[in-house]
Design a protein around this motif. Structure first.
Motif, PDB file in Angstrom:
ATOM      1  N   ARG A  25       0.826  -1.206   0.000  1.00  0.00           N
ATOM      2  CA  ARG A  25       0.000   0.000   0.000  1.00  0.00           C
ATOM      3  C   ARG A  25       0.863   1.260   0.000  1.00  0.00           C
ATOM      4  NH1 ARG A  25      -5.170  -1.498   0.999  1.00  0.00           N
ATOM      5  NH2 ARG A  25      -5.486  -3.591   1.892  1.00  0.00           N
ATOM      6  N   PRO A  26       0.326   2.345  -0.542  1.00  0.00           N
ATOM      7  CA  PRO A  26       1.072   3.614  -0.534  1.00  0.00           C
ATOM      8  C   PRO A  26       1.101   4.234   0.852  1.00  0.00           C
ATOM      9  CG  PRO A  26      -1.100   3.919  -1.507  1.00  0.00           C
ATOM     10  CD  PRO A  26      -0.948   2.447  -1.279  1.00  0.00           C
ATOM     11  N   GLY A  27       2.045   5.140   1.045  1.00  0.00           N
ATOM     12  CA  GLY A  27       2.150   5.867   2.301  1.00  0.00           C
ATOM     13  C   GLY A  27       2.904   5.148   3.388  1.00  0.00           C
ATOM     14  N   ALA A  28       3.538   4.020   3.070  1.00  0.00           N
ATOM     15  CA  ALA A  28       4.285   3.259   4.077  1.00  0.00           C
ATOM     16  C   ALA A  28       5.451   2.561   3.394  1.00  0.00           C
ATOM     17  CB  ALA A  28       3.397   2.236   4.775  1.00  0.00           C
ATOM     18  N   VAL A  29       6.508   2.312   4.178  1.00  0.00           N
ATOM     19  CA  VAL A  29       7.638   1.520   3.695  1.00  0.00           C
ATOM     20  C   VAL A  29       7.350   0.062   4.022  1.00  0.00           C
ATOM     21  CG1 VAL A  29      10.112   1.093   3.851  1.00  0.00           C
ATOM     22  CG2 VAL A  29       9.238   3.426   4.064  1.00  0.00           C
ATOM     23  N   THR A  30       7.239  -0.752   2.991  1.00  0.00           N
ATOM     24  CA  THR A  30       6.944  -2.172   3.172  1.00  0.00           C
ATOM     25  C   THR A  30       8.220  -2.970   2.962  1.00  0.00           C
ATOM     26  OG1 THR A  30       4.682  -1.878   2.373  1.00  0.00           O
ATOM     27  CG2 THR A  30       5.546  -4.114   2.394  1.00  0.00           C
ATOM     28  N   GLY A  31       8.629  -3.693   3.998  1.00  0.00           N
ATOM     29  CA  GLY A  31       9.817  -4.533   3.911  1.00  0.00           C
ATOM     30  C   GLY A  31       9.470  -5.894   3.339  1.00  0.00           C
ATOM     31  N   PHE A  32      10.341  -6.395   2.482  1.00  0.00           N
ATOM     32  CA  PHE A  32      10.151  -7.697   1.832  1.00  0.00           C
ATOM     33  C   PHE A  32      11.269  -8.601   2.316  1.00  0.00           C
ATOM     34  CE2 PHE A  32       9.708 -10.018  -2.488  1.00  0.00           C
ATOM     35  CZ  PHE A  32       8.739 -10.851  -1.957  1.00  0.00           C
ATOM     36  N   LEU A  33      10.939  -9.566   3.183  1.00  0.00           N
ATOM     37  CA  LEU A  33      11.940 -10.381   3.860  1.00  0.00           C
ATOM     38  C   LEU A  33      11.785 -11.842   3.481  1.00  0.00           C
ATOM     39  CD1 LEU A  33      11.718  -8.877   7.476  1.00  0.00           C
ATOM     40  CD2 LEU A  33      13.050  -8.057   5.519  1.00  0.00           C
ATOM     41  N   LEU A 149       8.019   2.640  -6.034  1.00  0.00           N
ATOM     42  CA  LEU A 149       9.475   2.394  -6.023  1.00  0.00           C
ATOM     43  C   LEU A 149       9.758   1.021  -5.432  1.00  0.00           C
ATOM     44  CD1 LEU A 149       9.962   5.929  -4.802  1.00  0.00           C
ATOM     45  CD2 LEU A 149      11.469   5.120  -6.594  1.00  0.00           C
ATOM     46  N   LEU A 150      10.639   0.280  -6.111  1.00  0.00           N
ATOM     47  CA  LEU A 150      11.081  -1.028  -5.639  1.00  0.00           C
ATOM     48  C   LEU A 150      12.599  -1.005  -5.495  1.00  0.00           C
ATOM     49  CD1 LEU A 150       8.512  -1.534  -7.740  1.00  0.00           C
ATOM     50  CD2 LEU A 150       8.997  -3.920  -7.177  1.00  0.00           C
ATOM     51  N   PHE A 151      13.077  -1.446  -4.347  1.00  0.00           N
ATOM     52  CA  PHE A 151      14.511  -1.460  -4.070  1.00  0.00           C
ATOM     53  C   PHE A 151      14.901  -2.837  -3.555  1.00  0.00           C
ATOM     54  CE2 PHE A 151      13.189   2.956  -3.381  1.00  0.00           C
ATOM     55  CZ  PHE A 151      14.080   3.626  -4.216  1.00  0.00           C
ATOM     56  N   ASP A 152      15.916  -3.426  -4.181  1.00  0.00           N
ATOM     57  CA  ASP A 152      16.449  -4.716  -3.745  1.00  0.00           C
ATOM     58  C   ASP A 152      17.824  -4.471  -3.124  1.00  0.00           C
ATOM     59  OD1 ASP A 152      16.961  -7.345  -3.283  1.00  0.00           O
ATOM     60  OD2 ASP A 152      17.073  -7.952  -5.374  1.00  0.00           O
ATOM     61  N   GLU A 153      17.930  -4.646  -1.815  1.00  0.00           N
ATOM     62  CA  GLU A 153      19.167  -4.410  -1.061  1.00  0.00           C
ATOM     63  C   GLU A 153      19.745  -3.024  -1.357  1.00  0.00           C
ATOM     64  OE1 GLU A 153      20.237  -6.324   1.218  1.00  0.00           O
ATOM     65  OE2 GLU A 153      19.219  -8.219   0.845  1.00  0.00           O
ATOM     66  N   PRO A 154      19.024  -1.947  -1.067  1.00  0.00           N
ATOM     67  CA  PRO A 154      19.503  -0.611  -1.444  1.00  0.00           C
ATOM     68  C   PRO A 154      20.698  -0.119  -0.644  1.00  0.00           C
ATOM     69  CG  PRO A 154      17.512  -0.430  -0.132  1.00  0.00           C
ATOM     70  CD  PRO A 154      17.708  -1.893  -0.398  1.00  0.00           C
ATOM     71  N   ALA A 174       7.855   7.637   1.360  1.00  0.00           N
ATOM     72  CA  ALA A 174       6.573   7.095   1.828  1.00  0.00           C
ATOM     73  C   ALA A 174       5.700   8.190   2.415  1.00  0.00           C
ATOM     74  CB  ALA A 174       6.825   5.999   2.865  1.00  0.00           C
ATOM     75  N   ALA A 175       6.321   9.151   3.101  1.00  0.00           N
ATOM     76  CA  ALA A 175       5.542  10.250   3.685  1.00  0.00           C
ATOM     77  C   ALA A 175       4.872  11.099   2.612  1.00  0.00           C
ATOM     78  CB  ALA A 175       6.443  11.112   4.557  1.00  0.00           C
ATOM     79  N   GLU A 176       5.389  11.088   1.397  1.00  0.00           N
ATOM     80  CA  GLU A 176       4.780  11.817   0.285  1.00  0.00           C
ATOM     81  C   GLU A 176       3.634  11.048  -0.353  1.00  0.00           C
ATOM     82  OE1 GLU A 176       8.001  12.531  -2.340  1.00  0.00           O
ATOM     83  OE2 GLU A 176       8.991  14.014  -1.040  1.00  0.00           O
ATOM     84  N   GLY A 177       3.309   9.883   0.192  1.00  0.00           N
ATOM     85  CA  GLY A 177       2.210   9.088  -0.344  1.00  0.00           C
ATOM     86  C   GLY A 177       2.618   8.084  -1.398  1.00  0.00           C
TER      87      GLY A 177
END
Length: 412
Positions: A25-33, A149-154, A174-177
């Motif tokens: 979802r937008p507005g949050a940093v989602t971690g993929f573990l 935005l998708l980041f793999d091991e940034p 994320a704070a920008e939505g």
């Protein structure tokens, strides 16, 4: 928003991802573990249209990536920071990407300043360090000012200042939505950066919840209790009282007590009723790393075994000495030097004057080399003994061959 429904990917008879469904979802940093080989990279590739799913679908804003109009303006990604032509400068690399997507050239200089590469913009990327390559990859992801935005091991290869910068950047985006999806193995960093977690193992969903809920669901909190170190009888008295009250007490190495099953106010009341002074009473909760390890312990494919150092050397028979030269040992090809000094190196067979150890040969076959004088015949009949092999029984009463130095004296 990123949405995956029944996502499955097979490579021949290997299933990399199976029936995976989640939402970012937008507005949050989602971690993929997930552990290595769990399917994280495959999932990200399917999100970006680089791999076609065997079944199921994944959409961005309701559309597959390949059907998004001008996708680079809507989705930015960092999957492989090394995917850069080494002969191009940082600015040329970004400028080529901008021209392909209809992005103004002034945006290139803007993102170079954002990631801190403005001073090396005209240097070829083949000379970049790992951290500089990561910054260039992040700049490419930000080039189109995308909403997803998708980041793999940034943070791979970044110094502490760079890691802090990436953390703040993710939170600001994320704070920008925006929708921010980050894959990482650094649990400590995910605990500080992510708001929500998606955890997979062996291609299947294990958890989809907030960081706080994930830790609470996969760990047990405890209270740490400490009594005066000078009065050990108080610790025993309190331990007994807490156990009788229904608590579970475990001693820790530093003398404190780990208590579960009782709330902190109840522990304080029991200590007061037992007339026990407390030096410490504090709540403790597992870290994200501990909760993650507990969740994924059954989904790890690559486990280390015990370092079998003993496998490098066959066991010696009982009572046998280690393979060190001992005076009078009597084995062919071994020289009996005086005992070495503390920290000294093994002696080599003398090739010059008696009593002086010679320089070791250029290519020794073991820590102790056999005689290698060019004018002398080989000692005895055997070859250079292998120091890691089990020694053969010595011939009975066979004296060590003496080194004949008469010829060399006469020659001089």
């Amino acid at each position: 928003m990123i949405e995956a429904v029944g996502l499955t990917k097979r490579y021949g008879d290997k299933t990399a991802v199976y029936n995976l469904s989640f939402q970012v979802r937008p507005g949050a940093v989602t971690g993929f573990l997930g552990p290595n080989g769990s399917g994280k990279s495959t999932t990200m590739r399917m999100i970006l249209g680089l791999d076609n799913p065997t079944s199921g679908q994944v959409t961005i804003g309701g559309y597959p990536y390949r059907k998004l109009p001008n996708a680079p303006r809507q989705v930015g990604a960092l999957l492989d920071a090394k995917a850069v032509h080494g002969g191009r400068t940082a600015r040329t690399h970004l400028l080529s990407l901008a021209q392909l997507s209809g992005i103004p050239a002034r945006r290139v200089d803007e993102v170079l300043g954002v990631v801190g590469l403005q001073d090396v913009a005209r240097k070829r990327s083949k000379g970049f360090s790992l951290g500089m390559g990561q910054r260039l990859g992040i700049a490419a992801a930000l080039l189109g000012d995308p909403q997803v935005l998708l980041f793999d091991e940034p943070v791979n290869g970044l110094d502490p200042e760079g890691i802090l910068w990436v953390r703040n950047l993710m939170k600001a985006l994320a704070a920008e939505g925006r929708t921010v999806f980050v894959s990482s193995h650094l649990m400590s960093e995910m605990a500080l950066t992510a708001d929500h977690l998606i955890v997979i193992g062996r291609g299947q969903l294990l958890a989809d919840m907030s960081v706080q809920d994930f830790i609470a669901a996969n760990s047990a909190g405890f209270a740490r209790v400490r009594t005066p170190d000078t009065e050990p009888q108080l610790r025993e008295k309190l331990s007994t009282a807490l156990t009788e009250a229904g608590g579970h007490v475990l001693p820790e190495q530093d003398g404190a007590l780990r208590v579960t099953g009782l709330e902190l106010p109840r522990i304080s009341d029991i200590a007061h009723e037992s007339d026990v002074r407390l030096w410490e009473l504090s709540p403790h909760q597992a870290s994200l790393e501990e909760a993650y390890m507990r969740m994924t312990q059954g989904a790890v494919d690559y486990r280390s075994t015990i370092d079998q150092k003993a496998g490098l050397q066959q066991p010696l028979p009982p009572g046998a000495e280690p393979p060190m030269p001992v005076p009078g040992q009597g084995q062919p090809g071994w020289y009996a030097p005086p005992p070495p000094q503390q920290g000294g190196q093994p002696f080599a067979t003398p090739q010059g004057q008696p009593g002086q150890p010679a320089q070791p040969p250029q290519a020794p076959q073991g820590p102790y080399a056999a005689p290698a004088a060019p004018t002398a015949p080989p000692a005895a009949q055997g070859e250079t003994p292998n120091p890691y092999a089990q020694p053969a029984p010595a011939a009975p009463a066979a004296p060590a061959p003496a080194v004949d130095t008469t010829k060399s004296e006469d020659a001089r």
